[in-house]
Design an enzyme around this catalytic site. Structure first.
Site, short mmCIF file in Angstrom:
data_model
loop_
_atom_site.label_atom_id
_atom_site.label_comp_id
_atom_site.label_asym_id
_atom_site.label_seq_id
_atom_site.Cartn_x
_atom_site.Cartn_y
_atom_site.Cartn_z
N LYS A 1 7.55 3.86 15.17
CA LYS A 1 6.61 4.95 14.91
C LYS A 1 6.74 5.53 13.50
O LYS A 1 5.80 6.12 12.97
CB LYS A 1 6.80 6.07 15.94
CG LYS A 1 6.80 5.62 17.38
CD LYS A 1 5.55 4.84 17.77
CE LYS A 1 5.58 4.46 19.25
NZ LYS A 1 4.45 3.63 19.65
N TYR B 1 5.32 1.89 33.99
CA TYR B 1 5.76 2.35 32.68
C TYR B 1 7.09 3.09 32.81
O TYR B 1 7.27 3.97 33.66
CB TYR B 1 4.71 3.29 32.08
CG TYR B 1 5.11 3.84 30.73
CD1 TYR B 1 4.78 3.16 29.56
CD2 TYR B 1 5.83 5.03 30.61
CE1 TYR B 1 5.16 3.64 28.32
CE2 TYR B 1 6.21 5.52 29.39
CZ TYR B 1 5.88 4.83 28.24
OH TYR B 1 6.26 5.31 27.03
N TYR C 1 10.13 -0.21 26.04
CA TYR C 1 9.31 -1.07 25.18
C TYR C 1 10.02 -2.36 24.79
O TYR C 1 9.66 -3.44 25.23
CB TYR C 1 8.89 -0.30 23.91
CG TYR C 1 7.88 0.77 24.17
CD1 TYR C 1 6.51 0.49 24.16
CD2 TYR C 1 8.27 2.08 24.45
CE1 TYR C 1 5.57 1.46 24.40
CE2 TYR C 1 7.33 3.06 24.70
CZ TYR C 1 5.98 2.76 24.68
OH TYR C 1 5.06 3.73 24.94
#
Length: 340
Positions: free
Chosen positions: A49, A263, A289
């Site tokens: 990010k 998730y 992830y």
């Protein structure tokens, strides 16, 4: 392509390393596995990010923002890196964290990324799973504007055309590194969620005419939904760059077979992948992830989708801080170390 024409603040340690993983390659039958270490971007323990935030926070600074607002799941890497970027640039940060797992584990809800959110000075509020988080952010932003704040709202994952520029730049960087060492890359694999990383990469690769296929290993959405989200964002990013139409729908490939129970819920394949990278290469993945992305990579090698001698780059999206919220998933490892 001249990315310098877009506002940017420099937050990341770049270029990130490109390393060959010899022991993992041997373990998986001779597929030559390389890793692009975007866990090493530097800001608040690193992660993908930060590349996006270089462009997003520049926009925030340009409008004179004194408050940035963003959202993510409880153990959001994006939220943690946004809080760190805001701290570094002297802005306030407010985070909305969605309960996507339903976990009652105190460690999950208070440690890892959540602890770092607070250490970086962000204010945090939690929302129930299934909340319309984009709407929730706008409601909070409007309330803060009425208080006189100049607010910049960042979408979840930093995934819009501005944020995706960070991964256009990463594609340029990776291809340059490969060129410098005469490394022919046969495939790139990375985790894909909010779509910005994969969209930026595919846009950059196509703009360069690199000829390198990219597979995103999905962490949440079904295949068709994920691919459509990535393609739509890649198309908008290409327009922003001035090369509309450079990405075709067929260029976007996502595989959602490794999502598992949902998730943020790591399956056995994710846990195995985390252990393999840690024990064979000294590299930490995360359970949300990069662990799922690596599970897909490992399975592709075992099933012969990648074959001996092919060169595959795994782009590591970071997130190891989240491991400290998942201690219960590694209870067997703790017992093994304690009794050895």
């Amino acid at each position: 392509m001249h990315l310098a024409r877009f506002p940017r603040v420099f937050l990341a340690h770049l270029p990130t390393p490109l390393e060959r993983l010899d022991r993992l390659s041997h373990e998986l039958g001779g597929v030559e596995i390389w890793i692009k270490r975007d866990d090493c971007t530097g800001l608040s323990s690193g992660g993908n990010k930060t590349r996006k935030l270089e462009f997003l926070m520049a926009e925030a600074r340009k409008i004179g923002a004194d408050l940035v607002i963003t959202q993510g799941a409880t153990q959001s890497n994006h939220a943690r890196q946004t809080a760190a970027a805001a701290a570094k640039l002297g802005m306030a940060c407010h985070l909305l964290l969605e309960d996507r797992t339903g976990s009652n584990d105190a460690n999950y809800n208070n440690n890892g990324n959540v602890l770092l959110d607070h250490l970086h000075g962000a204010s945090v509020e939690k929302r129930a799973g299934g909340t319309d988080m984009a709407l929730a952010m706008e409601e909070v932003a409007e309330a803060r504007r009425k208080e006189g704040k100049t607010v910049y709202v960042i979408p979840g994952g930093g995934s819009n055309p501005t944020g995706a520029l960070g991964y256009v730049n990463c594609a340029f960087e990776l291809v340059s590194q490969a060129n410098d060492r005469a490394l022919v890359i046969d495939h790139i694999v990375t985790a894909t969620g909010s779509a910005g990383t994969q969209a930026g990469l595919v846009c950059g690769l196509k703009a360069l005419n690199a000829g390198i296929p990219l597979t995103g290993i999905g962490v949440r959405a079904p295949k068709q939904k994920q691919e459509e989200a990535v393609f739509n964002l890649a198309a908008k990013t290409a327009e922003k760059l001035g090369c509309p139409g450079v990405v075709a729908r067929a260029d976007v490939v996502a595989d959602s077979d490794y999502v598992g129970a949902g998730y943020g819920i790591p399956g056995e394949d994710t846990i195995e992948a985390i252990r393999m990278f840690a024990e064979l290469e000294g590299i930490l993945l995360d359970p949300v992830y990069s662990g799922k992305g690596a599970a897909g990579l490992i399975d592709y090698c075992r099933k012969g989708r990648f074959t001996r001698g092919e060169r595959v780059v795994f782009l590591h999206t970071g997130g190891s801080a989240g491991l400290f919220g998942y201690d219960s998933a590694f209870a067997d490892d703790a017992r093994r170390v304690t009794t050895a």
